[in-house]
Design a protein around this motif. Structure first.
Motif, PDB file in Angstrom:
ATOM      1  N   UNK A  60     -36.723   1.021 -29.005  1.00 29.97           N
ATOM      2  CA  UNK A  60     -37.389   1.618 -30.174  1.00 29.97           C
ATOM      3  C   UNK A  60     -36.818   3.028 -30.357  1.00 29.97           C
ATOM      4  N   UNK A  61     -36.477   3.406 -31.601  1.00 29.02           N
ATOM      5  CA  UNK A  61     -35.781   4.686 -31.777  1.00 29.02           C
ATOM      6  C   UNK A  61     -36.644   5.928 -31.553  1.00 29.02           C
ATOM      7  N   UNK A  62     -37.977   5.792 -31.531  1.00 28.34           N
ATOM      8  CA  UNK A  62     -38.818   6.982 -31.369  1.00 28.34           C
ATOM      9  C   UNK A  62     -38.951   7.361 -29.898  1.00 28.34           C
ATOM     10  N   UNK A  63     -39.137   8.673 -29.660  1.00 29.60           N
ATOM     11  CA  UNK A  63     -39.274   9.184 -28.293  1.00 29.60           C
ATOM     12  C   UNK A  63     -40.554  10.000 -28.185  1.00 29.60           C
ATOM     13  N   UNK A  64     -41.229   9.847 -27.056  1.00 27.56           N
ATOM     14  CA  UNK A  64     -42.410  10.676 -26.788  1.00 27.56           C
ATOM     15  C   UNK A  64     -42.023  11.770 -25.810  1.00 27.56           C
ATOM     16  N   UNK A  65     -42.387  13.012 -26.144  1.00 23.17           N
ATOM     17  CA  UNK A  65     -42.186  14.113 -25.200  1.00 23.17           C
ATOM     18  C   UNK A  65     -43.556  14.649 -24.840  1.00 23.17           C
ATOM     19  N   UNK A  66     -43.833  14.697 -23.548  1.00 20.82           N
ATOM     20  CA  UNK A  66     -45.131  15.178 -23.101  1.00 20.82           C
ATOM     21  C   UNK A  66     -44.944  16.582 -22.561  1.00 20.82           C
ATOM     22  N   UNK A 124     -52.259   5.597 -31.579  1.00 14.51           N
ATOM     23  CA  UNK A 124     -51.361   4.733 -30.820  1.00 14.51           C
ATOM     24  C   UNK A 124     -49.938   4.929 -31.317  1.00 14.51           C
ATOM     25  N   UNK A 125     -49.032   5.190 -30.390  1.00 15.27           N
ATOM     26  CA  UNK A 125     -47.634   5.438 -30.749  1.00 15.27           C
ATOM     27  C   UNK A 125     -46.751   4.354 -30.147  1.00 15.27           C
ATOM     28  N   UNK A 126     -45.716   3.973 -30.883  1.00 15.96           N
ATOM     29  CA  UNK A 126     -44.701   3.061 -30.343  1.00 15.96           C
ATOM     30  C   UNK A 126     -43.457   3.895 -30.065  1.00 15.96           C
ATOM     31  N   UNK A 127     -43.002   3.918 -28.834  1.00 12.74           N
ATOM     32  CA  UNK A 127     -41.796   4.681 -28.503  1.00 12.74           C
ATOM     33  C   UNK A 127     -40.906   3.873 -27.569  1.00 12.74           C
ATOM     34  N   UNK A 128     -39.627   4.229 -27.576  1.00 14.90           N
ATOM     35  CA  UNK A 128     -38.674   3.533 -26.712  1.00 14.90           C
ATOM     36  C   UNK A 128     -38.461   4.233 -25.395  1.00 14.90           C
ATOM     37  N   UNK A 129     -38.566   5.577 -25.420  1.00 14.13           N
ATOM     38  CA  UNK A 129     -38.343   6.379 -24.208  1.00 14.13           C
ATOM     39  C   UNK A 129     -39.382   7.487 -24.150  1.00 14.13           C
ATOM     40  N   UNK A 130     -39.582   8.006 -22.940  1.00 15.37           N
ATOM     41  CA  UNK A 130     -40.578   9.071 -22.738  1.00 15.37           C
ATOM     42  C   UNK A 130     -39.946  10.163 -21.878  1.00 15.37           C
ATOM     43  N   UNK A 131     -40.128  11.418 -22.298  1.00 20.15           N
ATOM     44  CA  UNK A 131     -39.676  12.546 -21.462  1.00 20.15           C
ATOM     45  C   UNK A 131     -40.919  13.323 -21.029  1.00 20.15           C
ATOM     46  N   UNK A 132     -41.077  13.482 -19.720  1.00 15.28           N
ATOM     47  CA  UNK A 132     -42.196  14.262 -19.204  1.00 15.28           C
ATOM     48  C   UNK A 132     -41.705  15.678 -18.924  1.00 15.28           C
ATOM     49  N   UNK A 133     -42.325  16.644 -19.593  1.00 11.61           N
ATOM     50  CA  UNK A 133     -41.952  18.051 -19.408  1.00 11.61           C
ATOM     51  C   UNK A 133     -43.237  18.852 -19.309  1.00 11.61           C
ATOM     52  N   UNK A 138     -38.131   9.825 -18.391  1.00 11.54           N
ATOM     53  CA  UNK A 138     -37.259  10.919 -17.954  1.00 11.54           C
ATOM     54  C   UNK A 138     -38.116  12.144 -17.647  1.00 11.54           C
ATOM     55  N   UNK A 139     -37.553  13.066 -16.871  1.00 17.67           N
ATOM     56  CA  UNK A 139     -38.282  14.292 -16.547  1.00 17.67           C
ATOM     57  C   UNK A 139     -37.388  15.491 -16.847  1.00 17.67           C
ATOM     58  N   UNK A 140     -37.991  16.595 -17.229  1.00 11.63           N
ATOM     59  CA  UNK A 140     -37.218  17.800 -17.531  1.00 11.63           C
ATOM     60  C   UNK A 140     -38.040  19.033 -17.209  1.00 11.63           C
ATOM     61  N   UNK A 141     -37.374  20.030 -16.673  1.00  8.54           N
ATOM     62  CA  UNK A 141     -38.008  21.317 -16.405  1.00  8.54           C
ATOM     63  C   UNK A 141     -38.703  21.356 -15.059  1.00  8.54           C
ATOM     64  N   UNK A 142     -39.712  22.236 -14.953  1.00  7.37           N
ATOM     65  CA  UNK A 142     -40.336  22.497 -13.655  1.00  7.37           C
ATOM     66  C   UNK A 142     -41.103  21.301 -13.096  1.00  7.37           C
ATOM     67  N   UNK A 184     -31.601  10.062 -23.571  1.00  3.07           N
ATOM     68  CA  UNK A 184     -32.398   9.261 -24.507  1.00  3.07           C
ATOM     69  C   UNK A 184     -31.569   8.914 -25.741  1.00  3.07           C
ATOM     70  N   UNK A 185     -30.832   9.918 -26.265  1.00  2.00           N
ATOM     71  CA  UNK A 185     -30.021   9.662 -27.458  1.00  2.00           C
ATOM     72  C   UNK A 185     -28.988   8.565 -27.208  1.00  2.00           C
TER      73      UNK A 185
END
Lengths: 164, 683
Positions: free
Chosen positions: B151-157, B332-341, B551-555, B576-577
């Motif tokens: 899915x082309x959308x991404x969630x960033x937390x 409710x969101x549909x996403x293909x990838x998730x980045x936890x930050x 995926x994870x990013x940052x501290x 993700x891209x």
């Protein structure tokens, strides 16, 4: 001096791909040391462990078996380690009924970060099994020596093999 | 010993890697290869070689050449962990025309040479491991990877600088992004800072333009004052439930004029953004440049919500945007990838009582000092004592508070040295006070960091090497009255010192978020023993996790400074891209399937599956696995009393064959562990 001082047990370890196998990798990367008596088999999850694998290992020459998985609540597949835990409890009772020391089979939770814990548990189990001595299949089941008992459990596994 | 029917036709190649001296230093690799060629010949091994670096292009070419010239049908590589190089060797097999899943990588490095010291025992164990691999590979089946659409959308937390960077990169790349932030505004810790080391550019000046870009980007949907409550699905197709807390402000009407904040009569100490040093109102935005500009009402402290009267904000709002009836919303969101930050928490120095924080007024945390020195902070950037007026004449800055300390956190928090130096510079510049820095080791290892240290040294800041024992207000000597006394062993001068100062700043370390474990569980990833999230590989895959698509990013991955955090945000976005561009991802074809002829319809497996992937056909009284939902854990395979379920990649045959191989049952036929092996292990 114990009677089993020079006995080197062979332990089969079943590991979960997501936690304990990674813990074993980590133990290696960090150059932690444990006795060479254990040989690991990778499963995707501790839930994949068919209890007959353990019986098969014991009947085929292993003196002990270590089952490892993610800590309760941390299963990669949500909750399958709980199923492993239940099967382990049943298995221990079965082993007791078969006349095998249940301490030969141990369930250990080890996360991917716990290389040190896995190292410690392996070392402990090797010493515990060494103290128990070589696995002697009980002769009391039919009074004809150890081999038939082995074949009985072997038959359980082979029936499954044929079916699968 | 069980053998597959096609054993006589199989031609297996065994490749034992030296890994330089990593394996060969402990394992006699030549012996292992020769042994496999001789003792496993009857199991189909036609060639066994050892080589210095099997993963090198020459090593791979050797395998490829053998596949082509010797007609190998299966390959066993004894080298490092499959988590490292399984793909390398599978790809090599594929290049030579062999199905990649007919290759088995067994670990004799992580599981043998690195953990054992006895060379003879390690060599014997390696033989057993190779033997297990040979038996297992005989039962491998040619497989095709599962292809899953992304899915082309991404969630960033997390909307700190890591999340902001990742969001902008992905959105600029043309894909939709949802960014979920728990606080009313994005910005994270960086928005609280005054200056950033080593360049001393103002944090707000470099951060707020990026925040505005996030707020106005057509590809970014911001969900602030919101939290993720549930994550379902898998890489390519996650369904994420987000709780959007009620703001009590209609964001379609609000123009961000902030009149409501002026008129609100209720003042509350701001423990979050102002680190307890300043106040906010019950209706507030954390800071003036907040993105989005819409305030939120803090229900717990709002007079109307607590007592039923007031409504000052509603009365004065020029656009009628206040809505006391707003409810929490579930999205409710549909996403293909998730980045936890999701960042970090500051170490709470109250845990070190002898440093006096919380008891001695003029002991400050690093975050408090950031607010104190910030021109937009509660003192407008004036560095003063807790009384709000007195400028300190002497300041002590204590490094490694809660870090590199076995009583608290063993790790180095990375940023505290540079942060301490920055504070020293700011205090000196703004107050001219005498500044002491108490450090264990000075760690300034990044571009232009050591030069900054030199600069602060030249400015006349005093450095004392030694871990501070105590901060006290109990004066013993003349000149200590009314001061905070820092008791320290100066380890360079080898003497105990008591240094009286007016102000103490604790350069507190970073630690994982309080709820890091719960969040990790929500997203199905793991934490290290310290609580930071574990990356897939510490060097080669630092932003991926073991869970595909997360995926994870940052501290959140470990303490780091702003430049490294931005790098990780961008890196996660790049990963993700890449996925989005490929439109699909190839997954391991590890799945369960049911042989319907054998299924007795007992339904034991039905309830074991946590993904409800097993359907029961009432009409035919048999169960069936939906491969799109199955994740391949294998629990049903282990449970089926009829043995009707098989698991690809981890079948009963594969596991039992590996077991027999590990126990060397393949060497002689009597079904028992050969005595020789026991003796070998005994050495």
């Amino acid at each position: 001096m114990t009677e089993h001082e020079h006995f080197e047990p062979v332990i089969i370890g079943f590991t979960c791909n997501w936690c304990s196998y990674r813990a074993a990798d980590l133990a290696g990367t960090a150059r932690m040391k444990y006795p060479p008596n254990i040989r690991l088999i990778r499963l995707m999850c501790s839930g994949r462990l068919d209890p007959t694998f353990v019986l098969k290992a014991l009947s085929a020459g292993a003196d002990g078996v270590m089952i490892t998985g993610c800590h309760p609540g941390e299963c990669h597949y949500i909750e399958q380690n709980y199923k492993a835990m239940r099967r382990y409890q049943l298995l221990k009772r079965t082993l007791t009924q078969m006349g095998i020391e249940p301490q030969r089979v141990k369930l250990v939770w080890a996360s991917a970060a716990e290389g040190a814990r896995l190292t410690e548990e392996i070392t402990k189990l090797v010493e515990e099994v060494r103290a128990l001595g070589p696995l002697q299949w009980p002769t009391s089941l039919n009074g004809h020596g150890a081999r038939p008992a082995v074949e009985t459990t072997g038959a359980v596994v082979s029936a499954k093999e044929v079916a699968a | 010993m069980t053998s597959p029917a096609n054993l006589p036709e199989e031609r297996i190649g065994v490749y034992v890697c030296h890994c330089g001296s990593n394996i060969a230093g402990t394992v006699d690799v030549e012996d292992v290869a020769q042994w496999a060629a001789g003792r496993l010949k009857h199991r189909g091994v036609v060639i066994a070689r050892d080589y210095k670096f099997m993963c090198s292009s020459l090593g791979q070419e050797m395998i490829e050449k053998d596949i082509k010239e010797l007609g190998l049908t299966r390959v066993v590589v004894a080298a490092c962990s499959p988590h490292l190089h399984e793909n390398t060797f599978r790809t090599a097999c594929k290049r030579a025309g062999l199905n990649p899943y007919l290759c088995e990588l067994v670990s004799i490095r992580e599981q043998v040479s690195w953990v054992h010291t006895d060379k003879v025992a390690a060599t014997e164990k390696s033989k057993a491991v190779v033997s297990g691999g040979v038996e297992r590979v005989l039962w491998h089946e040619p497989l095709e990877p599962l292809r899953v659409p992304i899915h082309p959308a991404t969630l960033i937390v997390g909307g700190g600088i890591a999340g902001i960077q990742a969001a902008l990169e992905i959105a600029d790349g043309g894909s939709p992004v949802y960014i979920v932030e728990r606080e009313p505004s994005i910005g994270g810790h960086m928005a609280q800072f005054d200056k950033t080391f080593p360049t001393l550019d103002c944090a707000a000046c470099i951060l707020t333009p990026r925040m505005v870009s996030v707020g106005t980007h057509p590809n970014i949907t911001m969900l602030t004052w919101s939290e993720v409550t549930k994550v379902d699905g898998y890489v390519g197709n996650f369904t994420v439930t987000v709780c959007k807390k009620a703001r009590y402000v209609n964001t379609d009407l609000c123009n961000g004029c902030a009149v409501c904040q002026d008129k609100c009569p209720k003042k509350i100490v701001d423990e979050v953004f102002e680190a307890g040093l300043g106040y906010r109102k019950a209706i507030y935005t954390p800071f003036a440049q907040a993105v989005p500009k819409f305030p939120v009402i803090d229900r717990e402290n709002c007079t109307y919500f607590q007592k039923g009267t007031c409504r000052a904000c509603e009365k004065f709002c020029p656009t009628g945007a206040i809505d006391f009836n707003q409810q929490d919303e579930t999205i409710t969101l549909q996403v293909g990838n998730i980045i936890l930050a999701t960042g970090y928490d500051l170490f709470d120095p109250r845990r070190i009582p002898h440093y006096g924080y919380g008891r001695l007024a003029n002991v400050f945390t690093s975050l408090e000092f950031e607010r104190l020195s910030n021109a937009a902070g509660p003192t407008n950037g004036k560095i003063v004592l807790r009384d709000g007026v007195t400028e300190p004449k002497s300041v002590g800055i204590i490094h490694c508070v809660g870090s590199r300390d076995r009583n608290y956190n063993n790790y180095c928090s990375v940023i505290c040295c540079m942060q301490g130096l920055k504070f020293a510079h700011l205090v000196k510049e703004r107050t001219g006070a005498t500044v002491f820095n108490f450090y264990i080791d000075m760690r300034t290892a990044a571009k232009a960091y050591d030069e900054f240290y030199q600069r602060v040294l030249e400015e006349g800041t005093l450095f004392i090497r030694g871990r501070v024992a105590e901060v006290t207000d109990a004066a013993r000597l003349h000149g200590e009255e009314g001061k905070l006394i820092i008791q320290v062993e100066d380890t360079l001068a080898s003497k105990q010192r008591r240094i009286p100062v007016d102000m103490v700043i604790l350069s507190a370390g970073l630690q994982p978020r309080r709820d890091a474990k719960a969040v990790a569980k929500l997203f199905g990833i793991s934490c290290s023993a310290d609580g930071w999230y574990i990356e897939k590989h510490p060097k080669l895959d630092p932003v991926a996790t073991m869970t595909e698509g997360i995926f994870i990013a940052g501290c959140v991955q470990g303490p780091k400074d702003i430049p490294s955090t931005v790098v990780q945000g961008a890196a996660a976005a790049a990963r993700v891209l890449g996925r989005i561009q490929q439109k699909e991802i190839a997954l391991e074809p590890v799945r369960a399937s049911i042989n319907q002829d054998r299924c007795s319809g007992c339904r034991i497996c039905n309830n074991l599956c946590p993904y409800s992937a097993i359907l029961f056909h009432e009409d035919r009284m048999v169960s069936e696995v939906n491969p799109a939902l199955c994740q391949g854990c294998g629990t049903c395979v282990a449970a089926c009393p009829a043995g009707a379920i098989s698991g690809t990649g981890f079948s009963n045959e594969q596991i039992l064959a590996q077991l027999e191989g590990l126990l060397m049952l393949n060497l002689d036929g009597d079904g028992r562990m050969p005595v020789k092996v026991r003796e070998a292990v005994a050495i």
